[in-house]
Design an enzyme around this catalytic site. Structure first.
Site: not given
Ligand code: ATP
Ligand code: MG
Length: 332
Positions: A115, A195, A198
């Site tokens: 991230k 993956k 969201k």
């Protein structure tokens, strides 16, 4: 009796990875363990990822995530379901754990690295995410955590934090174990880019509350086994997103027809996708109908969440009292 805890972030629309990887397990464990199963929309986590956080949308997304879970079968009368920021003890315990956790351990976390790689400036909160997650779980002395495989490393760190706390302050917390849905450990994104998440945006996800025609538009262009250049080229459904999704949505005879058809080039990828769409329609239509009913009754949703927060605090308060005393804070 085991105590179950799990959280889900309001960082976007809930998708089939969340549903098969986590939410269905919430319902299943809730049926068995009742009020000893505690689930939470983790809005404090959601603000740590600037790529997926919009203050104007957070409250609405939080309610939508609650609606999705209720629509998927979670019954707030039977389990405890609430919004994380409504129970301030999560933050309080998180700070105590922050003081116990080596920065090096946090910097090793794969999810943090993934991230952070997309951000120009990395908020410290993103680094601290697994510490807050450890607090979420241990605040309820939970030992059973239904999650997807991407959370394995965080659960391992939670166990280390529990061990370290117990070693420093005396036996207090259990060492929790992850529980996985065996066929849905890590569902791939429909864009073929790793993956399904969201926070990667709509291009990655098949939403459980997404209109079926929108889902079909994504499936239509989804990548399949690259070996199937022409319709006459055989493929391997085990190397195909659509094959993965069939295992979630289709019954065994359909899987047999689709997989054999792929291997023998008896059917084309579009045929295979249409067969998948039938299973999706069957699974998601009732869920979407329940969601529509719940959206029409926002007071019920809010009341259920308020009640859940009260129930959660009743468990959290005495645990936090115990922690304060063990850490040695002044009592007045
Ligand atoms: P974000 O991108 O914001 O991290 P997310 O889609 O990863 O969102 P989370 O709220 O982080 O969803 O995770 C909620 C639960 O869903 C967790 O238990 C997580 O392990 C599970 N989960 C998330 N994505 C998948 C997936 N692709 N396959 C299986 N389980 C998943
Ligand atoms: Mg995630």
């Amino acid at each position: 009796m085991p105590r179950v805890f799990s959280g889900i972030q309001p960082t976007g629309n809930p998708h089939i990875g969340n549903y098969f990887g986590a939410m269905k397990n919430y319902v299943r464990l809730g049926d068995t363990y009742g009020k000893n199963s505690i689930y939470c929309v983790v809005d404090l986590h959601a603000i740590t990822n600037p790529a997926a956080y919009d203050p104007a949308a957070l409250a609405e997304r939080t309610l939508e995530m609650a609606v999705a879970n209720f629509a998927a079968g979670l019954d707030p009368e039977r389990v405890i379901f609430f919004v994380q920021s409504q129970v301030p003890e999560h933050q309080e315990l998180s700070w105590v754990f922050t003081a116990l956790t080596p920065v090096g351990e946090l910097e090793r976390m794969t999810q943090y690295k993934d991230k952070a790689a997309h951000l120009e400036s990395v908020p410290a909160g993103l680094l601290m995410y697994p510490v807050l997650m450890a607090a979420d779980i241990l605040l309820y002395k939970a030992d059973t955590v239904p999650v997807g495989e991407d959370q394995t490393q965080h659960i391992e760190l939670t166990r280390e934090i529990a061990r370290k706390f117990n070693h420093t302050y005396g036996e207090t917390f259990p060492e929790p174990q992850a529980v996985y849905a065996k066929d849905a450990l890590r569902i791939p994104g429909v864009d073929g880019q790793g993956k399904m998440s969201k926070s990667k945006g709509e291009g990655s996800t098949i939403g459980i509350l997404e209109p079926l025609d929108s889902i079909w538009q994504k499936l239509r262009v989804a990548p399949t086994d690259p070996a199937r250049v022409r319709r006459s080229d055989p493929g391997d459904p085990e190397k195909c997103l659509i094959g993965d999704y069939h295992k979630l949505f289709s019954d065994l005879p359909t899987i047999e027809v689709a997989f054999t058809g792929c291997r023998t080039a008896g059917i084309g990828c579009v045929d295979c996708k249409k067969m998948l769409m039938e299973g999706i329609r069957r699974e998601l239509t009732p869920l979407q109908e329940r969601a529509a009913e719940l959206r029409a009754d926002p007071d019920w949703v809010r009341d259920a969440l308020a009640q859940g927060a009260q129930e959660a605090r009743e468990i959290a308060r005495p645990v936090m009292e115990e922690v304060r005393e063990k850490v040695g804070f002044l009592r007045l």
